[in-house]
Design a protein around this motif. Sequence first.
Motif, PDB file in Angstrom:
ATOM      1  N   MET A  56     -88.387   5.578  29.021  1.00 16.28           N
ATOM      2  CA  MET A  56     -89.407   6.051  29.836  1.00 16.28           C
ATOM      3  C   MET A  56     -89.193   7.685  29.484  1.00 16.28           C
ATOM      4  N   ILE A  57     -90.540   8.097  29.683  1.00 15.51           N
ATOM      5  CA  ILE A  57     -90.421   9.602  29.446  1.00 15.51           C
ATOM      6  C   ILE A  57     -90.428  10.292  30.728  1.00 15.51           C
ATOM      7  N   GLU A  58     -89.838  11.759  30.752  1.00 17.80           N
ATOM      8  CA  GLU A  58     -89.654  12.144  32.110  1.00 17.80           C
ATOM      9  C   GLU A  58     -91.072  12.311  32.991  1.00 17.80           C
ATOM     10  N   PRO A  59     -90.818  12.344  34.265  1.00 19.20           N
ATOM     11  CA  PRO A  59     -92.111  12.438  35.258  1.00 19.20           C
ATOM     12  C   PRO A  59     -92.834  13.756  34.943  1.00 19.20           C
ATOM     13  N   ALA A  60     -92.193  14.818  34.292  1.00 23.32           N
ATOM     14  CA  ALA A  60     -92.846  16.084  34.325  1.00 23.32           C
ATOM     15  C   ALA A  60     -93.958  15.950  33.146  1.00 23.32           C
ATOM     16  N   ALA A  61     -93.852  15.147  32.234  1.00 22.81           N
ATOM     17  CA  ALA A  61     -94.824  14.772  31.021  1.00 22.81           C
ATOM     18  C   ALA A  61     -96.087  14.065  31.411  1.00 22.81           C
ATOM     19  N   TRP A  62     -96.109  13.501  32.560  1.00 20.55           N
ATOM     20  CA  TRP A  62     -97.246  12.776  32.757  1.00 20.55           C
ATOM     21  C   TRP A  62     -98.496  13.476  33.004  1.00 20.55           C
ATOM     22  N   LYS A  63     -98.335  14.715  33.827  1.00 17.23           N
ATOM     23  CA  LYS A  63     -99.531  15.616  33.817  1.00 17.23           C
ATOM     24  C   LYS A  63    -100.052  16.353  32.501  1.00 17.23           C
ATOM     25  N   PHE A  64     -99.152  16.212  31.618  1.00 18.14           N
ATOM     26  CA  PHE A  64     -99.708  16.788  30.317  1.00 18.14           C
ATOM     27  C   PHE A  64    -100.594  15.682  29.362  1.00 18.14           C
ATOM     28  N   GLN A 182     -87.934   9.319  23.810  1.00 18.28           N
ATOM     29  CA  GLN A 182     -88.934   9.823  24.546  1.00 18.28           C
ATOM     30  C   GLN A 182     -90.052  10.406  23.874  1.00 18.28           C
ATOM     31  N   LYS A 183     -89.612  11.253  22.938  1.00 15.88           N
ATOM     32  CA  LYS A 183     -91.105  11.902  22.046  1.00 15.88           C
ATOM     33  C   LYS A 183     -91.789  11.003  21.671  1.00 15.88           C
ATOM     34  N   VAL A 184     -91.377   9.973  21.023  1.00 13.41           N
ATOM     35  CA  VAL A 184     -91.998   8.817  20.503  1.00 13.41           C
ATOM     36  C   VAL A 184     -93.046   8.000  21.878  1.00 13.41           C
ATOM     37  N   GLY A 185     -92.202   8.129  22.751  1.00  5.30           N
ATOM     38  CA  GLY A 185     -92.702   7.254  24.010  1.00  5.30           C
ATOM     39  C   GLY A 185     -93.741   8.238  24.437  1.00  5.30           C
ATOM     40  N   TYR A 186     -93.777   9.457  24.452  1.00  3.43           N
ATOM     41  CA  TYR A 186     -95.072  10.302  24.735  1.00  3.43           C
ATOM     42  C   TYR A 186     -96.160   9.936  23.898  1.00  3.43           C
ATOM     43  N   ILE A 187     -95.815   9.968  22.490  1.00  5.49           N
ATOM     44  CA  ILE A 187     -96.912   9.771  21.590  1.00  5.49           C
ATOM     45  C   ILE A 187     -97.508   8.091  22.107  1.00  5.49           C
ATOM     46  N   ALA A 188     -96.730   7.309  22.215  1.00  5.64           N
ATOM     47  CA  ALA A 188     -97.253   5.883  22.523  1.00  5.64           C
ATOM     48  C   ALA A 188     -98.032   6.131  23.668  1.00  5.64           C
ATOM     49  N   TRP A 189     -97.765   6.398  24.805  1.00  8.58           N
ATOM     50  CA  TRP A 189     -98.526   6.505  25.988  1.00  8.58           C
ATOM     51  C   TRP A 189     -99.770   7.406  25.971  1.00  8.58           C
ATOM     52  N   LEU A 190     -99.863   8.301  25.230  1.00  8.31           N
ATOM     53  CA  LEU A 190    -101.100   8.840  24.925  1.00  8.31           C
ATOM     54  C   LEU A 190    -102.116   8.007  24.285  1.00  8.31           C
ATOM     55  N   CYS A 191    -101.587   7.356  23.090  1.00 10.18           N
ATOM     56  CA  CYS A 191    -102.379   6.472  22.741  1.00 10.18           C
ATOM     57  C   CYS A 191    -102.921   5.351  23.567  1.00 10.18           C
ATOM     58  N   VAL A 192    -102.062   4.686  24.238  1.00  8.69           N
ATOM     59  CA  VAL A 192    -102.271   3.659  25.115  1.00  8.69           C
ATOM     60  C   VAL A 192    -103.671   4.286  26.025  1.00  8.69           C
ATOM     61  N   LEU A 193    -103.307   5.385  26.700  1.00  9.53           N
ATOM     62  CA  LEU A 193    -104.407   5.863  27.761  1.00  9.53           C
ATOM     63  C   LEU A 193    -105.438   6.446  27.128  1.00  9.53           C
ATOM     64  N   GLU A 194    -105.434   7.108  25.990  1.00  7.99           N
ATOM     65  CA  GLU A 194    -106.638   7.730  25.493  1.00  7.99           C
ATOM     66  C   GLU A 194    -107.653   6.741  24.625  1.00  7.99           C
TER      67      GLU A 194
END
Length: 294
Positions: A56-64, A182-194
């Motif tokens: 899981m990514i850090e909570p601070a990344a979700w706003k970005f 976690q950095k790959v997780g950020y990429i994956a979550w961005l793909c999911v939501l975008e």
Amino acid sequence: MVVSPLIVGLLLAAALMHASWNALLKSDRSDRLATFGVIMTTGTAMGICAVPFLPMIEPAAWKFIALSVLIHLAYYTFLLKAYSYGDLSHTYPIARGLGPLLVAILSGQLVGEHLRTQDALGVLLLSCGLVALALPVRMAAPKPGGRYGLATTFAVLTGISIAGYIIADGLGVRAAGPTLGQKVGYIAWLCVLEGPWLLVLAIALRPAKVWTHLRGNWWRGVLGGAIASTGYGIAIYGLAAGPMAHVAALRETSVLFGTLIGTMLLGEPFGGRRVAAALVIVSGLVLMNGPALF
């Protein structure tokens, strides 16, 4: 502030991927909005498959992530508007050339990534070279009754949005956590939501035509989506490993790859001016990634 050779190589590969999926999209003469929707939705599917296996990514990344999704939606809107009011040859160079310049200007103020003099000169050379390369061999005069001013305005807004999502994702992937997972997780979550929104829009506008189109052309969007998501994932990883201005400039060399694809595969002319523009782009890259000269 020199980017490592490995990151340079990865970003040039990402630029080639960007040019490749754009070529796939351009070659679709049936329903580009639907194909673009499949491209983005394929990224969503890839992200959904990856997320369960990533930390899981850090909570601070979700706003970005939220900010990046909103900026990307604005980017799609501005891009489609620019293309509806003006020619590709007019709007595309403005949008792609403006992005790296704005990132270079804003990254120093926002994240303290101050460029060397030669870095700033390199970004300027690269942006000017991109504009010159992307312009058509023969410039056409604005069409009578055309909306040249509106096309220019939306092209500029597109360039601003490109800079916006690069900075948002650069800050987001750095806030996601220290590990590669976690950095790959950020990429994956961005793909999911975008991803799915363009396809939803296409189906809402013309459902019967979209389903007919997809039955014969689904493969184009899926292939393009796999390439696009991988390429932008590499670009986001580059934002965690190198200065934003360098990453933005290297990624926009996709214009150079796109021109080469058009020349070698589509029979489009290259011309002496484009040779000169390519040399200017290479000079800018050498300045940005070479040892200090002054």
